[in-house]
Write a protein that holds these residues in place. Structure first.
Motif, PDB file in Angstrom:
ATOM      1  N   ASN A  43      -0.766  -1.302  -4.907  1.00 30.37           N
ATOM      2  CA  ASN A  43      -1.242  -1.166  -3.114  1.00 30.37           C
ATOM      3  C   ASN A  43      -2.385  -0.820  -2.328  1.00 30.37           C
ATOM      4  N   SER A  44      -2.873  -0.053  -3.141  1.00 28.68           N
ATOM      5  CA  SER A  44      -4.211   0.246  -2.704  1.00 28.68           C
ATOM      6  C   SER A  44      -5.429  -0.706  -2.719  1.00 28.68           C
ATOM      7  N   ASP A  45      -6.689  -0.101  -2.637  1.00 26.17           N
ATOM      8  CA  ASP A  45      -7.977  -0.841  -2.479  1.00 26.17           C
ATOM      9  C   ASP A  45      -8.563  -0.339  -3.399  1.00 26.17           C
ATOM     10  N   ASP A  46      -8.179   0.224  -4.120  1.00 27.59           N
ATOM     11  CA  ASP A  46      -8.225   0.117  -5.783  1.00 27.59           C
ATOM     12  C   ASP A  46      -9.903  -0.095  -5.597  1.00 27.59           C
ATOM     13  N   THR A  48     -11.777  -2.353  -4.581  1.00 27.57           N
ATOM     14  CA  THR A  48     -12.473  -2.706  -4.293  1.00 27.57           C
ATOM     15  C   THR A  48     -13.623  -1.312  -3.870  1.00 27.57           C
ATOM     16  N   SER A  52     -17.879  -0.477  -5.276  1.00 24.38           N
ATOM     17  CA  SER A  52     -18.344   0.158  -4.405  1.00 24.38           C
ATOM     18  C   SER A  52     -19.529   0.865  -5.564  1.00 24.38           C
ATOM     19  N   HIS A 139      -9.954   8.544  -1.212  1.00 27.48           N
ATOM     20  CA  HIS A 139      -8.689   7.182  -0.833  1.00 27.48           C
ATOM     21  C   HIS A 139      -8.052   6.472  -1.422  1.00 27.48           C
TER      22      HIS A 139
END
Length: 299
Positions: A43-46, A48, A52, A139
Motif C-alpha cells: 500500500n506504499s510507494d516503496d 518507486t 530511485s 518513507h
C-alpha cells in the motif's frame, strides 16, 4: 499436632514452559510483523523509492570507487590489494561487472588523481545513493516529519564513512587471509580438499552476517523516529536471509548474460540496475517489517 505443610515447590518444568510460551509469543509477533510489513509495502510507494535507489546507485558507483581507491592508495600501493577490495565489494553482486573494472583500470593507467576539490566533488556525488536510501527508509517507516536538509546530508555522509571503514576492514581481512593461505593453507588443502568448500561457505556466511549487521544499523540510526535497538533485528535478519536467497537465485540466472536482448557492457549495466533494484525492494520490505514489529511490541 499435624506436621507443617511443605513449602510450595515450583513445577519441575516451569522454566521450560515459560521459555516455550515466550517463544510462541515471539513467533506470533514476528509472523504478524511479516504480514503487516507485506501489507504496508503493497500500500506504499516503496517500489518507486527502490527505483530511485537503483538510479542513484549507478550515478554514485564510480565516485564511490574512486574515493575508495584513493583511501586504499594511502594505505597500500599494491595492485593485488586493490583487486582484492574490488572483489570484496563485488561479492555483494550476482556477477563481476566488467564495465566497472575496465573504467577503473583506464582511470588508473591514465594517472587519475583526486585533489581536494575533486575529493569533495566525489564525496558529494557518492553520497547520492545514501541520500536516496535515507529518504526511502524514512518513507517506509512512515515518519511524521522528514529530517532537515543538514541532518539528511549528515546521515548520508555518516553512511559513506561507514562504507569506507568497511572497505578498510575488508582490506585488512583480505590481506590477513592471503598471508595465512600462503603460509599453511595450501599444504593443508592438499591433504583435505573439502576445506575449500568449507572456506567458501564461511565466506558466504560472513558476507550475509556483515550485511545483516549493516542493515540493522541502518534500521536503527536512519529513521527520523524513536527506534529501540532490540526492535530492528527481526527485520534485519529477515532482510539478510531474503537478500542471500535472492543473490543465489539471481547469480544463477545471470551466469550467462547472453540470454538478455542486449550485450556487452549494456547488459552488465542492466543487470547491475536490476540487482540494485531487487536489493532495494528487499531492504524497504525489511523496513516495513521492522516498523510493524516496533509498533506491535509497544502495545
Amino acid at each position: 499436632m499435624s506436621a507443617p505443610a511443605k513449602a510450595h515447590q515450583p513445577p519441575r518444568f516451569s522454566v521450560t514452559r515459560r521459555v516455550l510460551a515466550r517463544a510462541r509469543a515471539e513467533t506470533r509477533l514476528t509472523a504478524l510483523a511479516i504480514g503487516r510489513g507485506l501489507a504496508g509495502f503493497y500500500n506504499s510507494d516503496d517500489l518507486t523509492f527502490a527505483s530511485s535507489i537503483a538510479y542513484y546507485a549507478l550515478l554514485s558507483l564510480f565516485p564511490f570507487f574512486l574515493l575508495a581507491f584513493a583511501i586504499i592508495a594511502s594505505i597500500t600501493s599494491s595492485e593485488t590489494d586493490r583487486q582484492a577490495v574490488l572483489g570484496f565489494v563485488l561479492r555483494y553482486f550476482p556477477q563481476k561487472f566488467s564495465f566497472v573494472e575496465e573504467q577503473l583500470a583506464a582511470m588508473q593507467s591514465a594517472g587519475f588523481r583526486l585533489g581536494v576539490a575533486g575529493s569533495l566533488l566525489m564525496t558529494w556525488a557518492a553520497m547520492g545513493v545514501f541520500g536516496a536510501i535515507t529518504s526511502a527508509v524514512n518513507h517506509a517507516w512512515g515518519v511524521d516529519k522528514q529530517p532537515s536538509f543538514l541532518k539528511h546530508k549528515l546521515i548520508s555522509f555518516a553512511m559513506l564513512l561507514l562504507a569506507g571503514v568497511l572497505l578498510v576492514v575488508g582490506l585488512i581481512l583480505v590481506s590477513a587471509v592471503g598471508v595465512v593461505e600462503a603460509s599453511w593453507f595450501e599444504a593443508v588443502v592438499e591433504r583435505a580438499p573439502w576445506l575449500l568448500q568449507l572456506r567458501s561457505l564461511a565466506l558466504q556466511s560472513a558476507t550475509t552476517l556483515l550485511f545483516i549487521l549493516v542493515v540493522g544499523l541502518v534500521f536503527y540510526f536512519v529513521p527520523n523516529a524513536q527506534v529501540r535497538f532490540r526492535d530492528v533485528w527481526v527485520g534485519a535478519v529477515l532482510t539478510g536471509l531474503l537478500w542471500r536467497g535472492a543473490l543465489s537465485g539471481f547469480s544463477y540466472y545471470v551466469r550467462d548474460v547472453s540470454r538478455f536482448d542486449v550485450h556487452g557492457s549494456i547488459a552488465a549495466v542492466v543487470v547491475f540496475l536490476f540487482w540494485v533494484y531487487v536489493s532495494a525492494v528487499i531492504l524497504l520490505y525489511g523496513v516495513e517489517v521492522t516498523a510493524a514489529n516496533a509498533r506491535l511490541r509497544r502495545r
